[in-house]
Design a protein around this motif. Structure first.
Motif, mmCIF file in Angstrom:
data_model
loop_
_atom_site.group_PDB
_atom_site.id
_atom_site.type_symbol
_atom_site.label_atom_id
_atom_site.label_comp_id
_atom_site.label_asym_id
_atom_site.label_seq_id
_atom_site.Cartn_x
_atom_site.Cartn_y
_atom_site.Cartn_z
ATOM 1 N N SER A 46 0.818 -1.195 0.000
ATOM 2 C CA SER A 46 0.000 0.000 0.000
ATOM 3 C C SER A 46 0.871 1.272 0.000
ATOM 4 O O SER A 46 0.577 2.249 -0.696
ATOM 5 C CB SER A 46 -0.941 -0.055 1.203
ATOM 6 O OG SER A 46 -1.082 1.204 1.775
ATOM 7 N N GLY A 47 1.972 1.247 0.762
ATOM 8 C CA GLY A 47 2.912 2.387 0.759
ATOM 9 C C GLY A 47 3.537 2.564 -0.618
ATOM 10 O O GLY A 47 3.623 3.674 -1.146
ATOM 11 N N PHE A 50 1.066 4.184 -3.112
ATOM 12 C CA PHE A 50 0.871 5.625 -2.949
ATOM 13 C C PHE A 50 1.938 6.407 -3.736
ATOM 14 O O PHE A 50 1.623 7.305 -4.515
ATOM 15 C CB PHE A 50 0.921 6.001 -1.465
ATOM 16 C CG PHE A 50 0.861 7.481 -1.239
ATOM 17 C CD1 PHE A 50 -0.353 8.150 -1.295
ATOM 18 C CD2 PHE A 50 2.017 8.218 -1.012
ATOM 19 C CE1 PHE A 50 -0.417 9.528 -1.107
ATOM 20 C CE2 PHE A 50 1.970 9.594 -0.827
ATOM 21 C CZ PHE A 50 0.743 10.253 -0.872
ATOM 22 N N GLU A 54 1.563 8.801 -7.152
ATOM 23 C CA GLU A 54 1.997 10.209 -7.199
ATOM 24 C C GLU A 54 2.963 10.438 -8.358
ATOM 25 O O GLU A 54 3.026 11.540 -8.899
ATOM 26 C CB GLU A 54 2.653 10.608 -5.863
ATOM 27 C CG GLU A 54 1.629 10.721 -4.743
ATOM 28 C CD GLU A 54 1.810 11.965 -3.894
ATOM 29 O OE1 GLU A 54 2.960 12.227 -3.486
ATOM 30 O OE2 GLU A 54 0.815 12.663 -3.646
ATOM 31 N N SER A 70 -6.482 0.513 2.153
ATOM 32 C CA SER A 70 -6.068 1.698 1.393
ATOM 33 C C SER A 70 -5.861 1.335 -0.088
ATOM 34 O O SER A 70 -6.066 2.166 -0.968
ATOM 35 C CB SER A 70 -4.822 2.346 1.981
ATOM 36 O OG SER A 70 -3.673 1.770 1.454
ATOM 37 N N ARG A 74 -7.788 3.021 -3.303
ATOM 38 C CA ARG A 74 -7.134 3.558 -4.520
ATOM 39 C C ARG A 74 -7.714 2.938 -5.786
ATOM 40 O O ARG A 74 -7.773 3.584 -6.830
ATOM 41 C CB ARG A 74 -5.620 3.303 -4.499
ATOM 42 C CG ARG A 74 -4.902 3.865 -3.302
ATOM 43 C CD ARG A 74 -4.811 5.372 -3.334
ATOM 44 N NE ARG A 74 -4.219 5.855 -2.087
ATOM 45 C CZ ARG A 74 -4.398 7.059 -1.572
ATOM 46 N NH1 ARG A 74 -5.159 7.940 -2.196
ATOM 47 N NH2 ARG A 74 -3.833 7.410 -0.451
ATOM 48 N N ASN A 78 -8.620 5.838 -8.139
ATOM 49 C CA ASN A 78 -7.716 6.046 -9.279
ATOM 50 C C ASN A 78 -7.780 4.858 -10.249
ATOM 51 O O ASN A 78 -6.745 4.282 -10.594
ATOM 52 C CB ASN A 78 -6.263 6.216 -8.794
ATOM 53 C CG ASN A 78 -6.068 7.437 -7.942
ATOM 54 O OD1 ASN A 78 -6.586 7.493 -6.824
ATOM 55 N ND2 ASN A 78 -5.348 8.410 -8.449
#
Ligand SMILES: C[C@@]1(CC(=O)O)c2cc3[nH]c(cc4nc(cc5[nH]c(cc(n2)[C@H]1CCC(=O)O)[C@@](C)(CC(=O)O)[C@@H]5CCC(=O)O)C(CC(=O)O)=C4CCC(=O)O)c(CCC(=O)O)c3CC(=O)O
Ligand SMILES: NC(=O)C1=CN([C@@H]2O[C@H](COP(=O)(O)OP(=O)(O)OC[C@H]3O[C@@H](n4cnc5c(N)ncnc54)[C@H](O)[C@@H]3O)[C@@H](O)[C@H]2O)C=CC1
Length: 298
Positions: A46-47, A50, A54, A70, A74, A78
């Motif tokens: 998940s990290g 992200f 970006e 999470s 997303r 997205n």
């Protein structure tokens, strides 16, 4: 080993820093619209997701349900940037091939599978990160923070990720408030300069770079946000660049009311665009104006 040309002069060793092996090459990897394979659907994946989102990458996630909440979020927020394949990755026998990706990441609790993926990626010269096995990483992640265009990453060469995060927090505190506006201001000034003095390299390129270096040295970081004002940029270019001079903050004087209002206007626009509510009341606008005033008044 190479043969030095007979004419080459060798400067004494003390002039140059000694090479100390063991470092990583720190880069800012550009991934906009490029495909990345992410294997695993837990908290570490998940990290990774992200930061990949970006960077504008397109991410193929292979991981069985249930996913970390999470990641599920997303997928909904997205969808155009993510393809989810809800099953275990099968390694060499999988129809999803590592060579079709710009980068491969595993964040799974299966060391044997991670090792297999690492070997597959290295055979195909695709950069790979295996979250749980440092020797199987071609690159490490690091503790990082972002403020608009500014990104900072701390690496400890795998020795202490948590201490890296603590150092990151200290550094973040030391960076001036609103540094993003200073960087955006300089970015705008460089863009306008390039319009007046276009092209790459050559004498003009050299002059352009020398002038930008002097401008950055003449202006304190805290004042560079003023470059976001078009009138000020024009003045600095007309009276500075065009005349072979560099204007300092003293030369252009304190910020005028018009400049400050123009900057507030830009700030207010950003705030409104970022607001998640559709209707902003008069009272909220007043509160925002007060906030912006306090933020910019010095
Ligand atoms: C080599 C590397 C590979 C890579 O992941 O790229 C790696 C490897 C491993 N991490 C492990 C554990 C933990 N990792 C964290 C946290 C982070 N780990 C990150 C990076 C890296 N971790 C790379 C090197 C970074 C560098 O060079 O400094 C950060 C900075 C960035 C990120 O992952 O996004 C992020 C902080 C981000 C933030 O806080 O913002 C915490 C703390 C926590 O969770 O709060 C713990 C538990 C505490 C501890 O162990 O310190 C283990 C299991 C060890 C075991 O089993 O005992 C391994 C495998 C091993 O070491 O063998
Ligand atoms: N580098 C780092 O910063 C850190 C690394 N780790 C390590 O990273 C690994 C992952 O950590 P977490 O996300 O916390 O684990 P987790 O247990 O929450 O998630 C693992 C995920 O991998 C999936 N998975 C397992 N085999 C798979 C396969 N063959 N194909 C696709 N998906 C598969 C599981 O379904 C699950 O979604 C662990 O081995 C852990 O030790 C842990 C903490 C930090």
């Amino acid at each position: 080993m190479s043969q030095l040309a007979p004419s080459a002069t060798v400067t004494p060793a003390a002039t140059y820093p000694a090479i100390r092996h063991g470092a990583s090459l720190l880069l800012a990897f550009r991934l906009e619209n490029r495909p990345v394979l992410l294997i695993g659907g837990g908290v570490v994946a998940s990290g990774r997701l992200f930061f990949l989102l970006e960077s504008g990458a397109h991410v193929t996630i292979v991981a069985p349900l249930p996913l970390d909440p999470s990641i599920a979020y997303r997928l909904l927020s997205n969808p155009e940037q993510i393809t989810h394949v809800p099953r275990d990755y099968q390694g060499r026998s999988d129809e999803i091939k590592v060579e079709n990706f710009a980068m491969v990441l595993t964040a799974i609790d299966d060391v044997e599978m991670s090792r297999e993926v690492c070997h597959m990626a290295r055979e195909r010269h695709v950069p790979v990160n295996v979250a749980d096995v440092p020797p199987e990483c071609d690159f490490y992640f690091g503790a990082q923070f972002r403020r608009g265009p500014l990104q900072v990453m701390i690496s400890t060469q795998g020795m202490g990720p948590k201490i890296g995060a603590i150092i990151r927090d200290r550094l973040a505190e030391a960076i001036p408030d609103d540094i993003e506006s200073a960087i955006e201001g300089v970015g705008e000034l460089r863009k306008d300069l390039r319009k007046r003095a276009p092209g790459v390299g050559g004498e003009l390129g050299k002059r352009r770079m020398e002038w930008m270096i002097k401008v950055c040295e003449a202006w304190p970081l805290e004042d560079m946000e003023r470059f976001r004002d078009q009138d000020l940029r024009n003045r600095i270019l007309d009276e500075g660049w065009e005349k072979g001079k560099v204007l300092s903050p003293e030369d252009v004087g304190a910020e005028t009311i018009q400049e400050r209002l123009a900057r507030w206007g830009a700030g207010l626009g950003d705030t409104l665009r970022g607001a998640s509510v559709g209707v902003v009341s008069g009272a909220a606008l007043g509160a925002m104006a007060t906030y912006l005033y306090l933020k910019h008044a010095r």
